[in-house]
Design an enzyme around this catalytic site. Structure first.
Site, PDB file in Angstrom:
ATOM      1  CG  HIS A   1      21.588  38.236  -0.767  1.00 17.39           C
ATOM      2  ND1 HIS A   1      20.278  38.446  -0.361  1.00 17.39           N
ATOM      3  CD2 HIS A   1      21.728  38.943  -1.913  1.00 17.39           C
ATOM      4  CE1 HIS A   1      19.675  39.250  -1.211  1.00 17.39           C
ATOM      5  NE2 HIS A   1      20.528  39.554  -2.173  1.00 17.39           N
TER       6      HIS A   1
ATOM      7  CB  SER B   1      22.443  41.574  -3.831  1.00 19.98           C
ATOM      8  OG  SER B   1      21.398  42.390  -4.297  1.00 19.98           O
TER       9      SER B   1
END
Length: 385
Positions: free
Chosen positions: A244, A192
């Site tokens: 993230h 991610s």
């Protein structure tokens, strides 16, 4: 000799079709009398499409690593119960232990998951990179790989495998680094951070190459909304939003460095037919592009260096930012953000094992015959969750 009126530059500035074709007057027309406006097209290397092979290779590598992890996990041997046991050693851990249809935490740790304690105290810094090739389960893998194909292939077509490869890997490192500085009690895996790096790179590419877009404001707002929605999902429990954020910030800075395009006037001059003279000599890049390139490169180098030094000194950024944990999880009446690792006290009476969860004091008795430590830990996780 060609005059300026004889030369054109055909530009398709919409995203997904960024091609520039110098037009020459030397190609004859099918008619008997050549036309002075006859043209031929030649693709300019700075804007040509590249064949995407690196991103599909990354997808294959992630899938292969998941199968290897499941083979190492070997649920029938190391757990009391498994999901889809007909898959043999590729069967999944129980849903209460891993709802993503995947391996156990111990198997992920063996394969290179991000474990801050081992990075700091055992000098296993390679886990900052290996963790981005591992996934917690089938759902986790599918979501990331589909996103990687959608985002990554277009970027690789436009900018080539070298720049997108570096952008992906360094963004993954940046995401792992920020995660390690904030989340120090659990392991972390997933691509991610690298994916958010590609999103960040798309945003900075839009800014630094602003002049080539036809619908600038619409493209900018659309991309910002997509990024904001994805970051907002990260405030849910059991999602590492620090990875993230770290990946996005790294990709945003690297986009100014790797995804810069030359301005059209420079391309016009460079690929003009022989004999064409221009009244002005345009630089390859605009001043603001050069400034963004330099500032972003400096910030990226300083950020990675400082982050690495803090990590290996055992710094916990939660001690210096009391509210930052809300960036990764916001507690509500429906869920808790308590992610402390589970542990149990075990009492044995013959083949009866009584496990008591240290976090919630819940207890349960199991009938086990010579259980392994991995099996007991798996039962502990199911009990405490």
């Amino acid at each position: 000799m060609a005059t300026p009126q004889d030369i054109q530059i055909q530009v398709h500035s919409r995203r997904g079709s960024n091609m520039i074709h110098p037009v020459s007057v030397d190609s004859p027309q099918p008619a008997a009398t050549p036309s002075p406006n006859a043209v031929i097209y030649r693709e300019v290397k700075h804007f040509k499409k590249c064949f995407p092979w690196l991103i599909p290779s990354f997808v294959i590598a992630n899938i292969v690593m998941f199968f290897i992890t499941m083979y190492v996990n070997n649920c029938p041997k190391n757990s009391i119960s498994c999901v889809a046991r007909f898959l043999g050693r590729f069967s999944f851990q129980p849903f209460r232990e891993n709802p993503l249809l995947g391996p156990s935490s111990s198997a992920l740790e063996k394969m290179g998951a991000l474990d801050v304690g081992k990075v700091v105290h055992k000098h296993e810094g390679w886990r900052l990179i290996t963790c981005i090739w591992l996934h917690g389960g089938v759902f986790h893998l599918l979501a990331n790989m589909l996103s990687l194909l959608v985002i990554g292939i277009r970027l690789e077509q436009e900018f080539g495998f070298v720049r997108i490869g570096f952008l992906y890997l360094i963004s993954g490192l940046g995401g792992s680094l920020l995660s390690a500085l904030f989340i120090q009690t659990n392991i972390s895996v997933g691509a991610s951070g690298a994916l958010f790096g590609l999103l960040g790179g798309m945003l900075s590419e839009l800014i630094t190459n602003w002049s080539i877009y036809a619908n600038k404001v619409a493209a900018f707002l659309t991309l910002v909304i997509i990024i904001a929605i994805n970051l907002a999902v990260g405030i849910l429990p059991h999602v590492d939003n620090f990875a993230h954020i770290g990946g996005f910030l790294s990709g945003f800075l690297l986009g100014f460095v790797f995804l810069i395009r030359p301005q059209f006037r420079w391309v016009n001059q460079r690929y003009a037919p022989p004999g064409y003279s221009s009244t002005s000599n345009s630089p390859k890049f605009k001043a603001y592009q050069c400034i963004l390139w330099l500032v972003s490169l400096i910030l990226m180098i300083v950020g990675i260096t400082v982050g690495m030094v803090m990590l290996f000194r055992g710094v916990d950024l939660n001690d210096r930012c009391s509210w930052c944990h809300y960036l990764s999880c916001v507690p509500t009446s429906r869920w808790s953000c308590n992610t402390q690792p589970v542990s149990c006290q075990a009492e044995q009476n013959g083949s009866q094992y009584t496990l008591t969860c240290s976090n919630s004091s819940k207890s349960r008795t199991y009938s086990l015959l010579n259980p392994t430590a991995t099996q007991i830990q798996g039962l502990c996780v199911q009990l405490c969750r």
